[in-house]
Scaffold this motif. Sequence first.
Motif, PDB file in Angstrom:
ATOM      1  N   HIS A  78      10.867  10.827 -11.492  1.00  0.00           N
ATOM      2  CA  HIS A  78      11.149  11.845 -10.489  1.00  0.00           C
ATOM      3  C   HIS A  78      10.067  11.792  -9.422  1.00  0.00           C
ATOM      4  O   HIS A  78       8.884  11.610  -9.741  1.00  0.00           O
ATOM      5  CB  HIS A  78      11.165  13.230 -11.150  1.00  0.00           C
ATOM      6  N   TYR A  79      10.480  11.920  -8.170  1.00  0.00           N
ATOM      7  CA  TYR A  79       9.522  11.910  -7.068  1.00  0.00           C
ATOM      8  C   TYR A  79       9.758  13.099  -6.154  1.00  0.00           C
ATOM      9  O   TYR A  79      10.896  13.531  -5.952  1.00  0.00           O
ATOM     10  CB  TYR A  79       9.677  10.627  -6.237  1.00  0.00           C
ATOM     11  N   SER A  80       8.673  13.596  -5.599  1.00  0.00           N
ATOM     12  CA  SER A  80       8.808  14.605  -4.561  1.00  0.00           C
ATOM     13  C   SER A  80       9.357  13.923  -3.306  1.00  0.00           C
ATOM     14  O   SER A  80       9.290  12.697  -3.156  1.00  0.00           O
ATOM     15  CB  SER A  80       7.458  15.242  -4.264  1.00  0.00           C
ATOM     16  N   ASP A  81       9.865  14.733  -2.400  1.00  0.00           N
ATOM     17  CA  ASP A  81      10.401  14.163  -1.162  1.00  0.00           C
ATOM     18  C   ASP A  81       9.322  13.409  -0.398  1.00  0.00           C
ATOM     19  O   ASP A  81       9.588  12.371   0.225  1.00  0.00           O
ATOM     20  CB  ASP A  81      10.985  15.275  -0.295  1.00  0.00           C
ATOM     21  N   SER A  82       8.107  13.919  -0.435  1.00  0.00           N
ATOM     22  CA  SER A  82       7.026  13.278   0.320  1.00  0.00           C
ATOM     23  C   SER A  82       6.605  11.945  -0.290  1.00  0.00           C
ATOM     24  O   SER A  82       6.015  11.105   0.383  1.00  0.00           O
ATOM     25  CB  SER A  82       5.820  14.211   0.416  1.00  0.00           C
ATOM     26  N   ALA A  83       6.900  11.756  -1.566  1.00  0.00           N
ATOM     27  CA  ALA A  83       6.483  10.535  -2.261  1.00  0.00           C
ATOM     28  C   ALA A  83       7.567   9.453  -2.288  1.00  0.00           C
ATOM     29  O   ALA A  83       7.250   8.272  -2.455  1.00  0.00           O
ATOM     30  CB  ALA A  83       6.078  10.864  -3.691  1.00  0.00           C
ATOM     31  N   LYS A  84       8.803   9.859  -2.124  1.00  0.00           N
ATOM     32  CA  LYS A  84       9.906   8.906  -2.226  1.00  0.00           C
ATOM     33  C   LYS A  84       9.753   7.775  -1.217  1.00  0.00           C
ATOM     34  O   LYS A  84       9.489   8.014  -0.041  1.00  0.00           O
ATOM     35  CB  LYS A  84      11.245   9.620  -2.003  1.00  0.00           C
ATOM     36  N   GLY A  85       9.908   6.562  -1.705  1.00  0.00           N
ATOM     37  CA  GLY A  85       9.825   5.397  -0.847  1.00  0.00           C
ATOM     38  C   GLY A  85       8.423   4.884  -0.612  1.00  0.00           C
ATOM     39  O   GLY A  85       8.245   3.779  -0.094  1.00  0.00           O
ATOM     40  N   ARG A  86       7.414   5.671  -0.975  1.00  0.00           N
ATOM     41  CA  ARG A  86       6.025   5.247  -0.767  1.00  0.00           C
ATOM     42  C   ARG A  86       5.254   5.129  -2.065  1.00  0.00           C
ATOM     43  O   ARG A  86       4.375   4.280  -2.198  1.00  0.00           O
ATOM     44  CB  ARG A  86       5.310   6.237   0.159  1.00  0.00           C
ATOM     45  N   PHE A  87       5.542   6.011  -3.016  1.00  0.00           N
ATOM     46  CA  PHE A  87       4.802   6.048  -4.281  1.00  0.00           C
ATOM     47  C   PHE A  87       5.695   5.550  -5.405  1.00  0.00           C
ATOM     48  O   PHE A  87       6.915   5.756  -5.400  1.00  0.00           O
ATOM     49  CB  PHE A  87       4.354   7.469  -4.609  1.00  0.00           C
ATOM     50  N   THR A  88       5.070   4.924  -6.392  1.00  0.00           N
ATOM     51  CA  THR A  88       5.789   4.460  -7.573  1.00  0.00           C
ATOM     52  C   THR A  88       5.010   4.845  -8.822  1.00  0.00           C
ATOM     53  O   THR A  88       3.817   4.523  -8.929  1.00  0.00           O
ATOM     54  CB  THR A  88       5.982   2.940  -7.544  1.00  0.00           C
ATOM     55  N   ILE A  89       5.680   5.513  -9.729  1.00  0.00           N
ATOM     56  CA  ILE A  89       5.051   5.856 -11.003  1.00  0.00           C
ATOM     57  C   ILE A  89       5.514   4.855 -12.050  1.00  0.00           C
ATOM     58  O   ILE A  89       6.688   4.458 -12.069  1.00  0.00           O
ATOM     59  CB  ILE A  89       5.380   7.305 -11.420  1.00  0.00           C
TER      60      ILE A  89
END
Length: 126
Positions: free
Chosen positions: A60-71
Motif C-alpha cells: 500500500h502506498y500513500s498518494d504522495s509515494a505512488k510512482g516514486r517509492f517502493t517498499i
Amino acid sequence: VPLVESGGGLVQAGGSLRLACAASGRTFSSVVDTVGWFRQAPGKERELVAAIRWSGGSKHYSDSAKGRFTISRDNATNTVYLQMNSLKPEDTAVYYCAVRSGSYYLLSHSLGYEYWGQGTQVTVSS
C-alpha cells in the motif's frame, strides 16, 4: 520487537535514498501482520508512506509515494526496505518503520502499530 532504521541522510531534489528497517528478535515472525513506513515532518502529523502485509506481500502506498517509492522485504533477514526516488523537498521528515500484529485499525492509522523504530532523518534540499 526491536526495529532499527538506517539509510537516511541529505540528498538533493531528484535524488534517491534507500531506507532499511531491520527487525530483530525471535518474536518478529510470529507477531508481524504489517510493516509500515511512516514519516513526520516538523509541525505535521505522522503519516503512512507505504506498508506491506507480511502474509501475501500486498503493498500500500500513500498518494504522495505512488510512482516514486517502493517498499520491499527480505524474509530471510526480516528487513523491509523503502526505495525513494525522485525525492522532493516536501519529503523531508523523520521516517519511522513500524510493525502491527493485527488489523484492528485502518492500515494507515498509526495507533494500530505496536512497535516502532527510533526514526531516521531524511532531508531533501532544493
